[in-house]
Design a protein around this motif. Sequence first.
Motif, mmCIF file in Angstrom:
data_model
loop_
_atom_site.group_PDB
_atom_site.id
_atom_site.type_symbol
_atom_site.label_atom_id
_atom_site.label_comp_id
_atom_site.label_asym_id
_atom_site.label_seq_id
_atom_site.Cartn_x
_atom_site.Cartn_y
_atom_site.Cartn_z
ATOM 1 N N ARG A 1 45.034 34.787 33.174
ATOM 2 C CA ARG A 1 44.272 34.190 34.268
ATOM 3 C C ARG A 1 44.112 35.201 35.385
ATOM 4 O O ARG A 1 45.049 35.895 35.743
ATOM 5 C CB ARG A 1 44.976 32.937 34.784
ATOM 6 N N GLN A 2 42.891 35.275 35.920
ATOM 7 C CA GLN A 2 42.571 36.206 37.005
ATOM 8 C C GLN A 2 42.895 37.650 36.596
ATOM 9 O O GLN A 2 43.634 38.366 37.276
ATOM 10 C CB GLN A 2 43.322 35.823 38.280
ATOM 11 N N ALA A 3 42.301 38.080 35.474
ATOM 12 C CA ALA A 3 42.545 39.418 34.943
ATOM 13 C C ALA A 3 41.569 40.420 35.557
ATOM 14 O O ALA A 3 40.348 40.275 35.406
ATOM 15 C CB ALA A 3 42.399 39.416 33.428
ATOM 16 N N PRO A 4 42.055 41.460 36.238
ATOM 17 C CA PRO A 4 41.159 42.487 36.790
ATOM 18 C C PRO A 4 40.404 43.205 35.669
ATOM 19 O O PRO A 4 40.941 43.422 34.576
ATOM 20 C CB PRO A 4 42.112 43.435 37.527
ATOM 21 N N ARG A 5 39.175 43.629 35.986
ATOM 22 C CA ARG A 5 38.335 44.290 34.996
ATOM 23 C C ARG A 5 37.520 45.399 35.660
ATOM 24 O O ARG A 5 36.950 45.207 36.731
ATOM 25 C CB ARG A 5 37.392 43.286 34.341
ATOM 26 N N THR A 6 37.455 46.553 35.000
ATOM 27 C CA THR A 6 36.581 47.647 35.403
ATOM 28 C C THR A 6 35.493 47.797 34.353
ATOM 29 O O THR A 6 35.797 47.962 33.168
ATOM 30 C CB THR A 6 37.362 48.964 35.537
ATOM 31 N N GLN A 7 34.243 47.745 34.781
ATOM 32 C CA GLN A 7 33.103 47.838 33.859
ATOM 33 C C GLN A 7 32.023 48.694 34.520
ATOM 34 O O GLN A 7 31.343 48.253 35.440
ATOM 35 C CB GLN A 7 32.565 46.442 33.520
#
Length: 354
Positions: free
Chosen positions: A229-235
């Motif tokens: 839950r509420q996982a940071p992501r770089t894209q």
Amino acid sequence: MHMALAGLLLAVPLSAAAADLSLHIDADGYAEPVSIQDFTHHWQGRFSGGRHAFLQGRAELTRRDVGQEVSLLWRYDYLLDFTPDTAELYNAYAKGLAPDTGRAYGLGVTARYSEALGVRWSPVFQWRPGLTVTPGFNLLQGYKLTDGGLGGSARFRQPGFSGADFQGADLAVDYHYDEPQLYEEKLGWHPRNPDGWGYSLDLRADWRPDDRRSLTLQLYDVYGRLHWRQAPRTQYQFDYQAVPAAHQLTGQLATDTHYTQVLPMRGRLSGDYRLNERWQAGWQLDANRYVRLGQVSAGYSVGAWTGSLLWEPQTGALGVALAHPGFRCRWLADSLNTNRARRLGISLAAETSW
């Protein structure tokens, strides 16, 4: 959470018969390009190329009676797959070497990393004489996450790694994490750590047709998921060319409300054959998503103790093992200097009845 898991282990009702309490600790690592020490720190040792690295560890405290097992566990799983060009280019960057000019480096890295605490319940089924099957149902709390990767290419017009040295580059990055790995904090990105809960299914089968032969299959994460839950992501997508000068950067730093991480299956198949009262021979195959390592062994028994020599032809690693009904240990490495070892394996187990 930790106290709750310990309480669950003690609270599960077992039969009135004597139970066994055991502690098992296993850790195995392998890095193809450089030593494990250099891979995880400064990357300054001898470079051998390659495309895989892994480090996997488990610690289990298990209570067992005739019909079931209940375990507290900690697990660490780190799998890395990369193109040979990526390893070669990073080796040049880390050591201050010049990259090849006029060459297109194919870049690609896939990382699968998780750490979790959990509890496992394993009913024991005696299907037929000599054959025991033990499924394991795991409830997990994840607290470390890196899942995803990057890919693209890079070309250099002159030696060096500054912006002026590149002829062109394209790079796509997409990964989830508990802590940023690509200097996102320099952009003011400081996300909170995500919460992870999940489950997995293990499977173990032991076949002992007589006193001389045995065969064991152990599979971890036949099916496993961690839900974050509420996982940071770089894209991000980055494109650059020197002539004519042009660059483009698109993407985002974000937080996904929900992210499901697949736990890659890994396993071990092993067999032993007792030649006589003193001597025995064995073999073993360890496999994860990227690497398969075979091993052979020769053991000699004195009383209740058995000492074994281990050899892993693929990595050149040698090792020793010592076994007793209440104690086992193993050490395996391809170098006596562990700072130079690309392959390491350590195990420790103790068991008592009460």
